[in-house]
Write a protein that holds these residues in place. Structure first.
Motif, PDB file in Angstrom:
ATOM      1  N   CYS A 191     -28.400  41.242 -43.422  1.00 22.03           N
ATOM      2  CA  CYS A 191     -28.657  41.712 -44.785  1.00 22.03           C
ATOM      3  C   CYS A 191     -29.949  41.135 -45.371  1.00 22.03           C
ATOM      4  CB  CYS A 191     -27.461  41.341 -45.668  1.00 22.03           C
ATOM      5  SG  CYS A 191     -27.598  41.911 -47.373  1.00 22.03           S
ATOM      6  N   PRO A 193     -33.658  39.763 -45.009  1.00 20.20           N
ATOM      7  CA  PRO A 193     -34.781  39.787 -44.060  1.00 20.20           C
ATOM      8  C   PRO A 193     -35.404  38.415 -43.864  1.00 20.20           C
ATOM      9  CG  PRO A 193     -35.418  40.762 -46.167  1.00 20.20           C
ATOM     10  CD  PRO A 193     -33.943  40.521 -46.243  1.00 20.20           C
ATOM     11  N   LYS A 198     -39.071  40.718 -40.158  1.00 24.42           N
ATOM     12  CA  LYS A 198     -38.601  41.562 -41.251  1.00 24.42           C
ATOM     13  C   LYS A 198     -38.166  42.951 -40.815  1.00 24.42           C
ATOM     14  CE  LYS A 198     -41.287  39.268 -44.872  1.00 24.42           C
ATOM     15  NZ  LYS A 198     -42.296  39.412 -45.946  1.00 24.42           N
ATOM     16  N   GLN A 199     -38.649  43.402 -39.664  1.00 22.64           N
ATOM     17  CA  GLN A 199     -38.391  44.782 -39.252  1.00 22.64           C
ATOM     18  C   GLN A 199     -37.282  44.907 -38.197  1.00 22.64           C
ATOM     19  OE1 GLN A 199     -40.003  46.982 -41.064  1.00 22.64           O
ATOM     20  NE2 GLN A 199     -41.130  45.302 -42.032  1.00 22.64           N
ATOM     21  N   PHE A 201     -33.976  44.938 -38.525  1.00 22.78           N
ATOM     22  CA  PHE A 201     -32.877  45.812 -38.935  1.00 22.78           C
ATOM     23  C   PHE A 201     -33.362  46.882 -39.904  1.00 22.78           C
ATOM     24  CE2 PHE A 201     -31.023  41.578 -38.072  1.00 22.78           C
ATOM     25  CZ  PHE A 201     -30.218  41.927 -36.994  1.00 22.78           C
ATOM     26  N   LYS A 202     -32.782  48.057 -39.783  1.00 23.06           N
ATOM     27  CA  LYS A 202     -33.116  49.170 -40.660  1.00 23.06           C
ATOM     28  C   LYS A 202     -32.445  48.965 -42.023  1.00 23.06           C
ATOM     29  CE  LYS A 202     -33.724  52.592 -36.988  1.00 23.06           C
ATOM     30  NZ  LYS A 202     -33.739  51.618 -35.897  1.00 23.06           N
ATOM     31  N   PRO A 203     -32.979  49.618 -43.074  1.00 24.12           N
ATOM     32  CA  PRO A 203     -32.395  49.464 -44.414  1.00 24.12           C
ATOM     33  C   PRO A 203     -30.899  49.777 -44.461  1.00 24.12           C
ATOM     34  CG  PRO A 203     -34.541  50.519 -44.577  1.00 24.12           C
ATOM     35  CD  PRO A 203     -34.232  50.405 -43.107  1.00 24.12           C
ATOM     36  N   TRP A 204     -30.465  50.824 -43.757  1.00 28.79           N
ATOM     37  CA  TRP A 204     -29.047  51.176 -43.809  1.00 28.79           C
ATOM     38  C   TRP A 204     -28.191  50.107 -43.142  1.00 28.79           C
ATOM     39  CZ3 TRP A 204     -26.052  51.688 -39.474  1.00 28.79           C
ATOM     40  CH2 TRP A 204     -26.692  51.887 -38.249  1.00 28.79           C
ATOM     41  N   GLN A 205     -28.750  49.418 -42.137  1.00 28.23           N
ATOM     42  CA  GLN A 205     -28.012  48.340 -41.487  1.00 28.23           C
ATOM     43  C   GLN A 205     -27.868  47.147 -42.434  1.00 28.23           C
ATOM     44  OE1 GLN A 205     -30.668  48.137 -38.038  1.00 28.23           O
ATOM     45  NE2 GLN A 205     -28.969  48.796 -36.712  1.00 28.23           N
ATOM     46  N   ARG A 206     -28.919  46.877 -43.194  1.00 30.79           N
ATOM     47  CA  ARG A 206     -28.869  45.782 -44.154  1.00 30.79           C
ATOM     48  C   ARG A 206     -27.841  46.082 -45.251  1.00 30.79           C
ATOM     49  NH1 ARG A 206     -32.717  42.352 -42.825  1.00 30.79           N
ATOM     50  NH2 ARG A 206     -34.660  43.077 -41.885  1.00 30.79           N
TER      51      ARG A 206
END
Length: 226
Positions: A191, A193, A198-199, A201-206
């Motif tokens: 969740c 970063p 920072k890259q 995990f994708k936003p939806w994964q976070r």
């Protein structure tokens, strides 16, 4: 003093957490002279007791306070030493603000599981948060590309497994708190970063990981209260 100032500039949150934890421990020794390791002293200073929280829901602040309370010198010294080394490492990886959030929230998830699984035992200690940091570093090492973090993650993975197995055969050690910290730390690593990765995990994964953490803690609270 100069060395302490340098350490504070590099990792202000870790040093502040150490200072607060130490102050609380010293206060316990003064107020409960000779009895500071007793269950009553730890409870009075904010230890977790699930049945008490169930009876008095306004005591939910005990999800946080046990992180800073310890049973005796050995318990305090071991956790303080671990916080000093692992905390500085995690603070460099996630940055001061996100590290503070991770430390507190991992402790909350550990205390939440303790509240459910061991409602009649008084529990305390920074190890809930520390196991969360271990798990977070394992996650960032496993999914990241940094060779050093990958090596560190593998080492901590073994350390977590050894400690959890050791907990099973050791009386009076809160394995539920450690396991809850691991779960919380793993979700928070996804969740929140990291500064250098920072890259991963994708936003939806976070978002999904943050939601998973929220459900885990909320579910533990609802099971306890109802």
């Amino acid at each position: 003093m100069t060395a302490l100032k340098r350490e504070f500039k590099k990792t202000p949150v870790t040093i502040s957490l150490l200072g607060l934890t130490s102050l609380i421990f010293v206060a316990m020794q003064i107020i409960y002279f000779g009895q500071a390791s007793s269950v009553q002293a730890v409870f009075d200073f904010g230890g977790m007791l699930g049945v008490y929280v169930k009876a008095y829901p306004n005591q939910l602040w005990r999800l946080v306070t046990p992180i800073f309370v310890h049973f005796g010198w050995e318990h305090f010294f071991f956790n303080a030493l671990t916080l000093y080394f692992v905390g500085q490492m995690a603070e460099h990886i996630w940055g001061s603000r996100r590290f503070l959030v991770m430390y507190i929230l991992a402790g909350i998830s550990g205390n939440a599981l303790t509240m459910v699984s061991s409602p009649n035992a008084v529990a305390a200690g920074a190890s809930t948060s520390l196991f969360g940091l271990f798990a977070a570093i394992v996650i960032i090492g496993y999914f990241g590309r940094n060779p050093y973090l990958k090596h560190l993650g593998r080492s901590y993975q073994i350390l977590i497994l050894i400690n959890l197995v050791f907990n099973i055969f050791t009386p009076n050690v809160g394995i539920a708190g450690h396991l809850g910290g691991v779960i919380g730390g793993a979700l928070l690593a996804i969740c929140l970063p990291a500064q250098y990765e920072k890259q991963i995990f994708k936003p939806w994964q976070r978002i999904l990981a943050g939601f998973g953490y929220f459900i885990f803690v909320l579910g533990s609270v609802l099971i306890t209260l109802f």
